[in-house]
Motif scaffolding. Structure first.
Motif, PDB file in Angstrom:
ATOM      1  N   PHE A   9       6.868 -49.172 -63.858  1.00 24.49           N
ATOM      2  CA  PHE A   9       7.017 -50.108 -64.968  1.00 24.49           C
ATOM      3  C   PHE A   9       5.650 -50.588 -65.465  1.00 24.49           C
ATOM      4  O   PHE A   9       5.435 -50.731 -66.670  1.00 24.49           O
ATOM      5  CB  PHE A   9       7.870 -51.305 -64.522  1.00 24.49           C
ATOM      6  CG  PHE A   9       8.096 -52.312 -65.607  1.00 24.49           C
ATOM      7  CD1 PHE A   9       9.008 -52.071 -66.620  1.00 24.49           C
ATOM      8  CD2 PHE A   9       7.377 -53.500 -65.628  1.00 24.49           C
ATOM      9  CE1 PHE A   9       9.210 -52.993 -67.633  1.00 24.49           C
ATOM     10  CE2 PHE A   9       7.568 -54.421 -66.641  1.00 24.49           C
ATOM     11  CZ  PHE A   9       8.492 -54.167 -67.640  1.00 24.49           C
ATOM     12  N   PHE A  10       4.733 -50.817 -64.551  1.00 19.51           N
ATOM     13  CA  PHE A  10       3.403 -51.285 -64.963  1.00 19.51           C
ATOM     14  C   PHE A  10       2.695 -50.244 -65.819  1.00 19.51           C
ATOM     15  O   PHE A  10       2.104 -50.570 -66.862  1.00 19.51           O
ATOM     16  CB  PHE A  10       2.570 -51.610 -63.721  1.00 19.51           C
ATOM     17  CG  PHE A  10       1.156 -52.004 -64.032  1.00 19.51           C
ATOM     18  CD1 PHE A  10       0.844 -53.293 -64.418  1.00 19.51           C
ATOM     19  CD2 PHE A  10       0.121 -51.073 -63.949  1.00 19.51           C
ATOM     20  CE1 PHE A  10      -0.461 -53.661 -64.722  1.00 19.51           C
ATOM     21  CE2 PHE A  10      -1.182 -51.420 -64.247  1.00 19.51           C
ATOM     22  CZ  PHE A  10      -1.469 -52.721 -64.634  1.00 19.51           C
ATOM     23  N   ILE A  11       2.775 -48.977 -65.428  1.00 20.28           N
ATOM     24  CA  ILE A  11       2.089 -47.921 -66.179  1.00 20.28           C
ATOM     25  C   ILE A  11       2.755 -47.693 -67.524  1.00 20.28           C
ATOM     26  O   ILE A  11       2.084 -47.453 -68.539  1.00 20.28           O
ATOM     27  CB  ILE A  11       2.051 -46.625 -65.349  1.00 20.28           C
ATOM     28  CG1 ILE A  11       1.201 -46.816 -64.085  1.00 20.28           C
ATOM     29  CG2 ILE A  11       1.489 -45.479 -66.173  1.00 20.28           C
ATOM     30  CD1 ILE A  11      -0.238 -47.159 -64.345  1.00 20.28           C
ATOM     31  N   PRO A 230       1.046 -39.237 -59.328  1.00 21.38           N
ATOM     32  CA  PRO A 230       1.971 -39.548 -60.431  1.00 21.38           C
ATOM     33  C   PRO A 230       2.353 -41.021 -60.422  1.00 21.38           C
ATOM     34  O   PRO A 230       2.330 -41.702 -59.387  1.00 21.38           O
ATOM     35  CB  PRO A 230       3.172 -38.645 -60.134  1.00 21.38           C
ATOM     36  CG  PRO A 230       3.137 -38.446 -58.665  1.00 21.38           C
ATOM     37  CD  PRO A 230       1.690 -38.436 -58.275  1.00 21.38           C
ATOM     38  N   SER A 231       2.747 -41.497 -61.582  1.00 17.03           N
ATOM     39  CA  SER A 231       3.167 -42.896 -61.709  1.00 17.03           C
ATOM     40  C   SER A 231       4.570 -43.136 -61.181  1.00 17.03           C
ATOM     41  O   SER A 231       5.035 -44.281 -61.176  1.00 17.03           O
ATOM     42  CB  SER A 231       3.099 -43.318 -63.178  1.00 17.03           C
ATOM     43  OG  SER A 231       3.975 -42.520 -63.966  1.00 17.03           O
ATOM     44  N   SER A 232       5.261 -42.109 -60.716  1.00 12.29           N
ATOM     45  CA  SER A 232       6.627 -42.258 -60.210  1.00 12.29           C
ATOM     46  C   SER A 232       6.681 -42.633 -58.741  1.00 12.29           C
ATOM     47  O   SER A 232       7.780 -42.693 -58.172  1.00 12.29           O
ATOM     48  CB  SER A 232       7.402 -40.949 -60.449  1.00 12.29           C
ATOM     49  OG  SER A 232       6.741 -39.864 -59.829  1.00 12.29           O
ATOM     50  N   LEU A 233       5.541 -42.876 -58.081  1.00 10.52           N
ATOM     51  CA  LEU A 233       5.560 -43.286 -56.680  1.00 10.52           C
ATOM     52  C   LEU A 233       6.251 -44.636 -56.542  1.00 10.52           C
ATOM     53  O   LEU A 233       6.024 -45.547 -57.344  1.00 10.52           O
ATOM     54  CB  LEU A 233       4.133 -43.363 -56.130  1.00 10.52           C
ATOM     55  CG  LEU A 233       3.358 -42.050 -55.996  1.00 10.52           C
ATOM     56  CD1 LEU A 233       1.992 -42.322 -55.390  1.00 10.52           C
ATOM     57  CD2 LEU A 233       4.108 -41.038 -55.167  1.00 10.52           C
ATOM     58  N   GLU A 234       7.095 -44.768 -55.519  1.00  9.30           N
ATOM     59  CA  GLU A 234       7.869 -45.998 -55.313  1.00  9.30           C
ATOM     60  C   GLU A 234       7.021 -47.019 -54.570  1.00  9.30           C
ATOM     61  O   GLU A 234       7.201 -47.258 -53.369  1.00  9.30           O
ATOM     62  CB  GLU A 234       9.157 -45.678 -54.539  1.00  9.30           C
ATOM     63  CG  GLU A 234      10.118 -44.765 -55.276  1.00  9.30           C
ATOM     64  CD  GLU A 234      10.664 -45.404 -56.551  1.00  9.30           C
ATOM     65  OE1 GLU A 234      10.708 -46.648 -56.607  1.00  9.30           O
ATOM     66  OE2 GLU A 234      11.031 -44.664 -57.471  1.00  9.30           O
TER      67      GLU A 234
END
Length: 677
Positions: A9-11, A230-234
């Protein structure tokens, strides 16, 4: 300190113009220290780590169906369009509409809304339910901000009105028919937070929400290279940019970035992060010192004039060097050698009045206009001019480019009065081969700066070494050709244990990364620097450099085809193979054959002669005896088969002629029985 939020969400809401940003890892899903193996790149994200985001690159777009919760990814080049779903939440003022409209006020006529109550502006009343289209935002003379809107009246007539931004009412967004591409949605921070529906499914499709998946380029604390994940890291992050404004991260710099640093940054200490892979361009000692973790002293950065030089091919092969113009050795000019008239022409175009000596005899060829040359003759190049020559067909005249030279022969000192008679002008075709050597009149020692001010290339020999160098690699070479000059960006460098012994790193030819460190310089006062001005390079460097320069040289002229003489034609006619004659005879026989025409029958074969009924004449058999035999018998081994054959041969010799005649006569009368037997 920012709020705690997920990395995705931040990215997705981050404005890339605000980079770099410093984030702190707060919580997330971890396994053994949160080690993510991503395409062979290990990334460790632990609680409390600080990450400095320096760049984003869009990889794909994650698309989630709100009704079902299923998600899938779309490539960035997806060509489909999506329609914006109007929100049911009301806006209270015009200012909220201007601040929250998804495409901004720059897109004329792209945002339409309605008002559920009547609006009164000065003496004008706008009835409820009228559709308004936001056009632009203007500022009045008194400083009041106004929204210019378009309203549709009766009979589709339109009018424009100005609404103050603080005008209150109950406003709702209208459904728009405009379609948006995936690129438009991702490039707008307002659109990327809205719900969409695929235009292919229209009203029946599920509502979609898009979230970009970026590849994040970041610098981590105590990491010496740029990490990518990637920006999808939890993981959950917190923006701490304002809390740590002076936090210093190690920034890897390429050689080009090092050279672009201001002059005040030098001298400084640096550390090699990524060393150059493989030695493709350099044959020098300092290259082997460039390995990861090595400390270097960077003194300065400048643009230097370099000279590309090479040696003739010898036992060690051809050698190549780049020499700085500050080289202090002394050189003598060396006579150049030429192997064709075309090479003479190229050299004379750069050196007017070139004089050479003939070093090998050349025979005259009148058909091609080539004069005879003898060893020792002196030639002075006067210029180039076209001359009449013989063409390739039937001796037709054509123009041939020739080099006009003044030829003189060596004479004794007592015959000075006859010098004028021993000189003449001759024409040498450019395609003519020959062997010449340049005639030099001086034996002076030159500096390198004096030589490069004249026209290159030049052949020289180093006669006095550069005393600034511990070992001058040019000293002892039989010959050296100075080919051309070029400018190169260099970083003056030394090792910490020998700060006064400097070498120059060519920025364009070294692929490695460095980082500046805060270590102290290895001296109290700046030492006197001794720069290594000669760098030996490889053959690959030589040819890669010429690819970059991309000089296109015209090939030398081709000699005309020689017309064969009568003797050569006669030899060719005599040496025709017999197979061609046989082939022509067979061809004539095949031509005589025909499928349609009837020819006369062949004559019958003549009868066999009657002499076949008689037996052939019997020749007297030569008697063989051991005395007449010349061959020495083998007295060591005698096989039974050999003994049997020799006995049979002796018995046959004793037969009389009458018995032989009868056996031959029976064979002629009954040939089949004789063969079977």
């Amino acid at each position: 300190m920012g709020d705690l939020q997920s990395l995705r969400f931040f990215i997705s809401c981050l404005d890339q113009r605000s980079l770099p940003r410093i984030l702190q890892i707060c919580s997330g899903v971890y396994f053994q220290g949160s080690v993510y193996e991503l395409s062979g790149s290990e990334v460790c994200l632990s609680t409390g780590d600080l990450v400095k985001i320096i760049g984003l690159e869009l990889l794909s777009v994650s698309c989630e169906e709100i009704d079902t919760g299923t998600s899938f990814e779309l490539p960035t080049g997806y060509t489909g369009h999506f329609s914006l779903i109007a929100e049911d939440l009301p806006y209270n003022t015009i200012e909220e509409i201007v601040g929250l409209c998804p495409v901004g006020v720059d897109a004329c006529g792209s945002y339409t809304f309605i008002c559920q109550n009547e609006l009164t502006i000065d003496n004008f009343t706008l009835s409820a339910g009228k559709q308004l289209t936001l056009l632009s935002v203007e500022v009045a003379r008194n400083g009041e901000r106004l929204a210019r809107c378009q309203v549709l009246g009766q009979n589709m007539a339109s009018a424009e009105i100005l609404l103050p931004l603080d005008l209150r009412g109950e406003f709702y967004e209208c459904q728009s028919d405009r379609g948006y591409s995936l690129q438009e949605i991702m490039s707008s921070s307002r659109l990327s937070c809205r719900h969409f529906r695929s235009e292919a499914e229209k009203n029946s499709g599920s509502a979609l929400i898009f979230s970009p998946v970026y590849e994040i380029s970041a610098i981590m604390h105590m990491r010496k290279n740029v990490v990518k994940f990637p920006s999808s890291l939890e993981v959950d992050v917190e923006d701490v940019t304002e809390q740590f404004p002076d936090l210093v991260f190690i920034t890897p710099l390429s050689m080009t970035e090092v050279a672009s640093q201001p002059a005040q940054s030098f001298p400084t200490m640096a550390e090699i992060l990524d060393a150059p892979e493989g030695n493709q361009f350099f044959n020098c000692s300092w290259f082997h010192e460039l390995h990861s973790g090595r400390q270097l002293v960077l003194h300065a950065c400048s643009t230097t004039t370099m000279i590309l030089a090479s040696t003739p091919k010898g036992r060690k092969g051809k050698q190549f060097f780049i020499i700085s113009k500050s080289y202090n050795g002394r050189m003598r000019r060396r006579a150049r050698e030429f192997e064709s008239v075309y090479e003479l022409y190229l050299a004379s175009s750069q050196t007017p009045g070139l004089k050479v000596s003939v070093t090998r005899h050349c025979e005259a060829v009148e058909e091609e206009g080539m004069p005879a040359l003898s060893v020792g003759e002196q030639l002075e190049v006067l210029g180039k001019a076209p001359m009449d020559g013989l063409g390739e067909k039937s001796g037709a005249a054509q123009k041939v480019e020739c080099l006009i030279c003044k030829r003189t022969t060596e004479v004794d000192e007592d015959e000075d009065e006859e010098d004028e008679e021993d000189s003449e002008e001759i024409s040498l075709p450019l395609f003519m081969a020959g062997h010449f050597v340049e005639k030099l009149s001086d034996n002076k020692k030159y500096k390198l700066t004096d030589l490069i001010s004249s026209t290159l290339p030049l052949d020289v020999k180093v006669v006095t070494r550069d005393k600034e160098l511990e070992k001058d690699p040019l000293m002892g070479l039989s010959a050296l050709q100075l080919e051309e000059t070029f400018t190169e960006t260099m970083v003056l460098t030394s090792l910490p244990n020998q700060p006064d012994r400097c070498f120059e790193l060519p920025v364009r030819w070294l692929q490695m990364s460095l980082c500046f460190t805060s270590d102290h310089l290895p001296w109290s006062t700046s030492p006197e620097r001794h720069v290594e001005t000669v760098t030996e390079v490889t053959e690959k460097f030589y040819y890669e450099y010429h690819k970059l320069v991309s000089k296109i040289e015209e090939p030398p002229p081709r000699p005309p085809k020689r017309k064969p003489s009568t003797s050569e034609v006669a030899k060719k006619s005599k040496s025709k193979p017999k197979s061609s004659k046989l082939r022509s005879a067979v061809t004539k026989q095949l031509d005589n054959l025909s499928l349609c025409e009837k020819k006369e029958k062949r004559a019958p074969a003549p009868p066999l002669p009657d002499t076949l009924d008689l037996p052939p004449p019997l020749l007297p058999r030569k008697a063989s005896s051991a005395a007449d035999s010349v061959t020495v018998p083998n007295t060591y081994v005698k096989s039974p088969t050999a003994a049997y054959k020799s006995a049979q041969r002796l018995s046959d010799a004793d037969l009389d002629s009458e018995h032989d005649y009868e056996s031959i006569e029976d064979t002629i009368k009954n040939p089949h029985e004789s063969l079977f037997y």
